[in-house]
Scaffold this motif. Structure first.
Motif, mmCIF file in Angstrom:
data_model
loop_
_atom_site.group_PDB
_atom_site.id
_atom_site.type_symbol
_atom_site.label_atom_id
_atom_site.label_comp_id
_atom_site.label_asym_id
_atom_site.label_seq_id
_atom_site.Cartn_x
_atom_site.Cartn_y
_atom_site.Cartn_z
ATOM 1 N N LEU A 280 1.004 -1.703 0.396
ATOM 2 C CA LEU A 280 0.334 -0.028 0.162
ATOM 3 C C LEU A 280 0.658 1.129 0.336
ATOM 4 C CD1 LEU A 280 -2.361 -1.308 1.790
ATOM 5 C CD2 LEU A 280 -2.559 -1.471 -0.184
ATOM 6 N N THR A 281 0.644 2.382 -0.675
ATOM 7 C CA THR A 281 0.988 3.545 -0.893
ATOM 8 C C THR A 281 0.414 4.808 -0.010
ATOM 9 O OG1 THR A 281 1.843 3.239 -3.141
ATOM 10 C CG2 THR A 281 2.197 5.013 -2.515
ATOM 11 N N PRO A 282 1.427 5.014 0.840
ATOM 12 C CA PRO A 282 0.762 5.723 1.691
ATOM 13 C C PRO A 282 1.003 7.378 1.295
ATOM 14 C CG PRO A 282 2.899 5.034 2.629
ATOM 15 C CD PRO A 282 2.691 4.130 1.414
ATOM 16 N N VAL A 283 0.088 8.337 1.298
ATOM 17 C CA VAL A 283 0.580 9.535 1.538
ATOM 18 C C VAL A 283 0.041 10.241 3.382
ATOM 19 C CG1 VAL A 283 -0.888 11.402 0.612
ATOM 20 C CG2 VAL A 283 -1.396 9.546 -0.250
ATOM 21 N N ASN A 284 -0.504 10.138 4.083
ATOM 22 C CA ASN A 284 -0.560 11.057 5.150
ATOM 23 C C ASN A 284 -0.546 12.771 5.428
ATOM 24 O OD1 ASN A 284 -0.624 8.065 6.640
ATOM 25 N ND2 ASN A 284 1.595 7.760 5.869
ATOM 26 N N ARG A 285 -0.991 12.965 3.972
ATOM 27 C CA ARG A 285 -0.715 14.183 4.551
ATOM 28 C C ARG A 285 -2.222 14.963 4.055
ATOM 29 N NH1 ARG A 285 -0.247 15.903 -0.573
ATOM 30 N NH2 ARG A 285 1.500 14.506 -2.281
ATOM 31 N N PHE A 286 -2.518 16.414 4.090
ATOM 32 C CA PHE A 286 -3.332 16.942 2.925
ATOM 33 C C PHE A 286 -2.747 16.941 2.469
ATOM 34 C CE2 PHE A 286 -4.523 18.638 7.497
ATOM 35 C CZ PHE A 286 -5.659 17.840 7.651
ATOM 36 N N VAL A 287 -3.624 16.838 1.005
ATOM 37 C CA VAL A 287 -4.158 16.778 -0.275
ATOM 38 C C VAL A 287 -5.018 18.220 -1.065
ATOM 39 C CG1 VAL A 287 -3.797 16.033 -3.047
ATOM 40 C CG2 VAL A 287 -3.338 14.843 -0.354
ATOM 41 N N ASP A 288 -4.664 18.688 -2.178
ATOM 42 C CA ASP A 288 -5.975 19.994 -2.586
ATOM 43 C C ASP A 288 -6.401 18.645 -3.333
ATOM 44 O OD1 ASP A 288 -5.052 21.924 -1.327
ATOM 45 O OD2 ASP A 288 -2.631 22.473 -2.422
ATOM 46 N N ILE A 289 -7.195 19.470 -3.561
ATOM 47 C CA ILE A 289 -8.834 18.573 -4.669
ATOM 48 C C ILE A 289 -9.329 19.555 -5.266
ATOM 49 C CG2 ILE A 289 -8.776 16.607 -3.531
ATOM 50 C CD1 ILE A 289 -11.463 16.424 -2.053
ATOM 51 N N GLY A 290 -9.321 20.567 -5.710
ATOM 52 C CA GLY A 290 -9.740 21.909 -6.007
ATOM 53 C C GLY A 290 -9.245 22.252 -4.656
ATOM 54 N N LEU A 291 -10.166 23.532 -4.701
ATOM 55 C CA LEU A 291 -10.469 24.719 -4.013
ATOM 56 C C LEU A 291 -10.673 23.663 -2.119
ATOM 57 C CD1 LEU A 291 -13.138 26.869 -5.522
ATOM 58 C CD2 LEU A 291 -10.582 27.074 -5.230
#
Length: 227
Positions: A21-32
């Motif tokens: 599984l590929t971790p992200v563990n952060r906030f990601v922008d999805i538009g606004l």
């Protein structure tokens, strides 16, 4: 680096499966809007979700949040969880509620104030159709969410349309809103940034492997140094 990165930690799946599984563990922008994501929605994660949701393998629920459930509760202490809804017919077909089941280890309060009126499955829709989901989510019992600090929780963010629609209904009544998902589509992840993160994870794994081979006393001493 934490000692938990060096020593073995109990998990509900094997280390090989977890590493797939590929971790992200952060906030990601999805538009606004920003959404905190734990993993990338890649082939490995897609397979697990298919088994969990479509093959109705309820026992898989614990693997999604098991490594981070305590951190999830600590980070959102004092907040109330609202799950992105599935249609009533889909819940009946599966025989269980997918998101509340995933959050069974969480001690945070949860309120059910959103309902989905459409019966059509999101994954069977095109991108344009998914963006029309705004009219298929309704806010009920708004007073339960009024003035609260909310965590809007979803399993998969593909286009972001559903979580955006839910957020737009909750924001006018709540005090604050944090969006969280288990997995997010790779199109939202910057490839260059992800390459740097993968390199860091590789180096961290190499250090952890080296430390595990040291005598126990030295491992503890070394662990104190690298904290």
């Amino acid at each position: 680096m934490l000692l938990s990165d060096v020593f073995s930690v109990d998990d509900v799946i094997c280390k090989t499966c977890r590493r797939s599984l590929t971790p992200v563990n952060r906030f990601v922008d999805i538009g606004l809007r920003k959404v905190f994501a734990y993993y990338v929605y890649d082939d490995a994660m897609s397979t697990i979700f298919h088994r969990y949701k479509e093959a109705k393998d309820r026992d898989l629920a614990c693997l999604f949040m098991h490594p981070v459930s305590q951190r999830f509760d600590h980070k959102h202490k004092g907040k109330t969880v609202v799950c992105v809804p599935s249609s009533a017919s889909k819940n009946e077909e599966r025989g269980f509620l997918t998101l509340p089941t995933i959050l069974e280890e969480s001690t945070l309060p949860r309120i059910d104030v959103l309902v989905k009126t459409s019966l059509e499955k999101q994954s069977l829709r095109g991108a344009i159709q998914r963006k029309q989901v705004t009219n298929e989510i309704e806010l009920i019992h708004a007073s339960l969410a009024e003035g609260k600090d909310l965590v809007l929780f979803d399993d998969i963010v593909t286009t972001g349309s559903t979580i955006q629609a839910c957020a737009s209904l909750l924001e006018p009544v709540c005090r604050s809103l944090t969006c969280v998902c288990i997995a997010i589509h790779p199109s939202f992840i910057d490839p260059k940034e992800e390459k740097v993160k993968k390199t860091y994870r590789l180096l961290r794994t190499m250090v952890a492997t080296f430390v595990r081979r040291l005598p126990l006393a030295i491992r503890f001493a070394f662990g104190i140094i690298i904290l």
